[in-house]
Each structure stands twice: as C-alpha cells, then as structure tokens.
Write a protein that holds these residues in place. Structure first.
Motif, PDB file in Angstrom:
ATOM      1  N   ALA A 153      49.270  53.790  50.987  1.00 24.63           N
ATOM      2  CA  ALA A 153      48.616  53.800  49.673  1.00 24.63           C
ATOM      3  C   ALA A 153      48.086  55.193  49.347  1.00 24.63           C
ATOM      4  O   ALA A 153      48.226  55.671  48.211  1.00 24.63           O
ATOM      5  CB  ALA A 153      47.479  52.780  49.660  1.00 24.63           C
ATOM      6  N   GLU A 154      47.499  55.837  50.341  1.00 26.77           N
ATOM      7  CA  GLU A 154      46.962  57.189  50.129  1.00 26.77           C
ATOM      8  C   GLU A 154      48.075  58.185  49.826  1.00 26.77           C
ATOM      9  O   GLU A 154      47.894  59.108  49.032  1.00 26.77           O
ATOM     10  CB  GLU A 154      46.154  57.608  51.357  1.00 26.77           C
ATOM     11  N   ARG A 155      49.240  57.982  50.438  1.00 25.39           N
ATOM     12  CA  ARG A 155      50.385  58.854  50.156  1.00 25.39           C
ATOM     13  C   ARG A 155      50.921  58.625  48.743  1.00 25.39           C
ATOM     14  O   ARG A 155      51.362  59.562  48.073  1.00 25.39           O
ATOM     15  CB  ARG A 155      51.488  58.620  51.187  1.00 25.39           C
ATOM     16  N   MET A 156      50.886  57.396  48.285  1.00 24.61           N
ATOM     17  CA  MET A 156      51.428  57.063  46.975  1.00 24.61           C
ATOM     18  C   MET A 156      50.647  57.729  45.841  1.00 24.61           C
ATOM     19  O   MET A 156      51.222  58.108  44.816  1.00 24.61           O
ATOM     20  CB  MET A 156      51.447  55.543  46.782  1.00 24.61           C
ATOM     21  N   ILE A 157      49.337  57.889  46.031  1.00 28.27           N
ATOM     22  CA  ILE A 157      48.510  58.467  44.965  1.00 28.27           C
ATOM     23  C   ILE A 157      48.088  59.907  45.252  1.00 28.27           C
ATOM     24  O   ILE A 157      47.337  60.504  44.477  1.00 28.27           O
ATOM     25  CB  ILE A 157      47.254  57.605  44.721  1.00 28.27           C
ATOM     26  N   ALA A 158      48.589  60.488  46.358  1.00 27.03           N
ATOM     27  CA  ALA A 158      48.173  61.832  46.757  1.00 27.03           C
ATOM     28  C   ALA A 158      48.574  62.892  45.725  1.00 27.03           C
ATOM     29  O   ALA A 158      49.591  62.779  45.044  1.00 27.03           O
ATOM     30  CB  ALA A 158      48.787  62.179  48.115  1.00 27.03           C
ATOM     31  N   GLU A 159      47.754  63.927  45.638  1.00 28.25           N
ATOM     32  CA  GLU A 159      48.004  65.039  44.725  1.00 28.25           C
ATOM     33  C   GLU A 159      48.510  66.245  45.506  1.00 28.25           C
ATOM     34  O   GLU A 159      48.300  66.351  46.720  1.00 28.25           O
ATOM     35  CB  GLU A 159      46.725  65.378  43.963  1.00 28.25           C
ATOM     36  N   PRO A 160      49.185  67.176  44.825  1.00 24.42           N
ATOM     37  CA  PRO A 160      49.715  68.364  45.508  1.00 24.42           C
ATOM     38  C   PRO A 160      48.635  69.111  46.281  1.00 24.42           C
ATOM     39  O   PRO A 160      47.489  69.215  45.841  1.00 24.42           O
ATOM     40  CB  PRO A 160      50.244  69.214  44.350  1.00 24.42           C
ATOM     41  N   ARG A 261      55.136  76.199  50.014  1.00 24.22           N
ATOM     42  CA  ARG A 261      55.771  75.052  50.661  1.00 24.22           C
ATOM     43  C   ARG A 261      55.798  73.873  49.696  1.00 24.22           C
ATOM     44  O   ARG A 261      55.014  73.807  48.749  1.00 24.22           O
ATOM     45  CB  ARG A 261      55.021  74.693  51.949  1.00 24.22           C
ATOM     46  N   GLY A 262      56.702  72.926  49.983  1.00 27.58           N
ATOM     47  CA  GLY A 262      56.920  71.807  49.079  1.00 27.58           C
ATOM     48  C   GLY A 262      55.663  71.020  48.742  1.00 27.58           C
ATOM     49  O   GLY A 262      55.499  70.551  47.614  1.00 27.58           O
ATOM     50  N   GLU A 263      54.755  70.886  49.723  1.00 28.36           N
ATOM     51  CA  GLU A 263      53.573  70.051  49.487  1.00 28.36           C
ATOM     52  C   GLU A 263      52.596  70.640  48.481  1.00 28.36           C
ATOM     53  O   GLU A 263      51.607  70.002  48.110  1.00 28.36           O
ATOM     54  CB  GLU A 263      52.852  69.739  50.800  1.00 28.36           C
TER      55      GLU A 263
END
Length: 283
Positions: A153-160, A261-263
C-alpha cells in the motif's frame, strides 16, 4: 444467514469442511465484520453494482457484497472451495462462483463490456501481478478496492524520491487515483499474518495524468529506470535498446539530468523520456 466475518463462524465452517488455511495460496481468513463492512463502504457498493471478486475464500467478503445488492462474480483458485462457497452462499442468488486462476482467466469474456468494480482480499504473494494484469488489460473497471500488505500500500501511493517509490507506484498512479482507505492489524485474520495489512481504494482514471506518444515505451522506460536502483539514468536507459550516444540525446531532449536515478523522476519526466525515445526510433 450468520455473518461469516466472525471467528466462531469461520472456525465452524473450517471444521465442517475439514479445511486449513493454505500457506501456498496465501490464505488468511478475514474475521472482522467492521473491516468487511469498511471494504464494502469504501467501494461504494450498491444494488445492481457489478463486482469481480478475486479469491473469495469461504465467502466472507462475498457475503457482504451480496447483501449490499451487488451482482458478484467471484474467481477462486483453490479447487476445494467452490463446493464450500456453494453451501456458505446458498442463500444468495446474486453470486456466481467461477473456479480458476485470475491470471489465466479471460476477464473480458467473463465480465463483458459493461463497467464493473474489483473488490478483493488478495493473496499477498501475488498482489502486484494481479493488480498489474487488471490495469494493463484496459478492462471497463471503474474502481479497484483491495486488501494488500501495508508495505505494498505504501508503495502504491509513494511519491518520487522516497524509498517506497518504484515501478508499481508509477503504474498505479498512471492508471488510477490511489488512496489509503483502512489500516488492518493482524488480529483481523485467522490465522494472523506476520505483517500489517491495508485496504487501498484505486479509482480508475478516465484519462492518463500525462500524455505519452507510446504507452508501451513509457512503461519500458519506467521498467528500465527501476531495473537496477543504483544505476543512473545514463546507464539504465540503455535497457530500452538504445546506444549510449542515443541515451545522451534522449536525456537532452527530455531535459533530464542523466546522473539522476529512476526513483527521483515524476510521471511527467518519465513521459518526456519515453516520448524522446519514441521520436528517436521514428527517425
């Protein structure tokens, strides 16, 4: 009918059918009626809503969806459970049980062309492939409300820029507007899992938040950028099949620093990179 979302009722059903939670299939039975009601409320289920449920188990969530008036199609992988569901849900004529693997099911043929919602307590070991399959098929889904591992869930809503931001974040946010709906502690399940859980509410977008010339290239760029997190974009973007020199041109055209980097990239920056690659390939 007694509410299945109860420890005593669930225990009775498991004993009556000589069932045990399968670790291989990631089974944890939901026994908290408050959480079940919260899922149904989050999905805004009403009479006549068409719902695809994935992994109904013994019918805990299915029962609540049916009682809310939904027309439920439930796909169950465990071959032992359709017979159980035929008994636990026998009072509901608005439920259709379909044995099978959702990743091998022709969902379009199963659900037809009319809009529908997806509501599910997903097996955690296969959450991401299922979510991606649902989104990539461009089905007439209006909303996806799913129980997932809290970490997902945290990954789904994470910001750059954060440690949780990755390819799943980009994909979910490209296709939907995801929101954290409910926190679900381990005690709400039987057996209790070793992780915290959460209910995510993903309203499917009618239009993507960014314009891209080639959606497949957009996701190729995203995948390459997150393929090896330590790689800078200058090195990672060769993963889309272009040379080092072409990578420099793409980065210049998109106005993105190759040492990043991509993130750290926003959806708009990924779109700019993908469009630059597409333009390069069209020359």
């Amino acid at each position: 009918m007694p509410r299945i979302a109860d420890r005593g009722v669930t225990n009775h059903i498991l004993k009556a059918f000589n069932l045990h939670a399968s670790k291989r299939l990631g089974q944890n039975f939901l026994i908290d009626a408050g959480v079940v009601n919260g899922i149904v409320a989050t999905a805004e289920i009403g009479p006549g809503d068409r719902v695809l449920e994935i992994g109904p188990g013994i019918g805990t969530l299915t029962q609540a969806l049916a009682e809310a008036g939904a027309d439920v199609t439930a796909v169950e992988l465990d071959k032992k459970l359709p017979a159980v569901l035929a008994e636990t849900l026998k009072e509901y004529d608005n439920v259709r049980i379909v044995p099978g693997d959702i990743l091998k099911t022709d969902i379009s043929a199963l659900m037809g062309e009319e809009p529908f919602k997806v509501v599910a307590n997903l097996p955690y070991y296969i959450t991401t492939p299922i979510i991606m399959a649902l989104l990539e098929q461009k089905l007439p889904i209006t909303r996806i409300v799913t129980m997932v591992q809290k970490e997902v869930a945290e990954r789904m809503i994470a910001e750059p820029g954060g440690k949780d931001y990755g390819a799943l974040s980009v994909a979910v946010q490209y296709y939907t507007q995801p929101e954290f709906a409910l926190n679900v502690p381990p005690r709400c399940f039987m057996p209790a899992p070793a992780v915290e859980s959460a209910v995510m509410d993903c309203v499917v977008r009618k239009e993507a938040p960014v314009d891209v010339k080639d959606e497949k290239m957009f996701f190729r760029v995203v995948k390459a950028s997150f393929g090896q997190r330590r790689k800078t974009l200058s090195n990672a973007l060769t993963g889309v099949g272009i040379s080092k020199d072409d990578v420099k041109n793409v980065l210049n055209t998109a106005g993105v620093d190759g040492t990043r980097r991509g993130e750290t990239l926003t959806l708009r920056e990924f779109a700019a990179l993908a469009d630059a690659v597409t333009a390069l390939n069209e020359k």
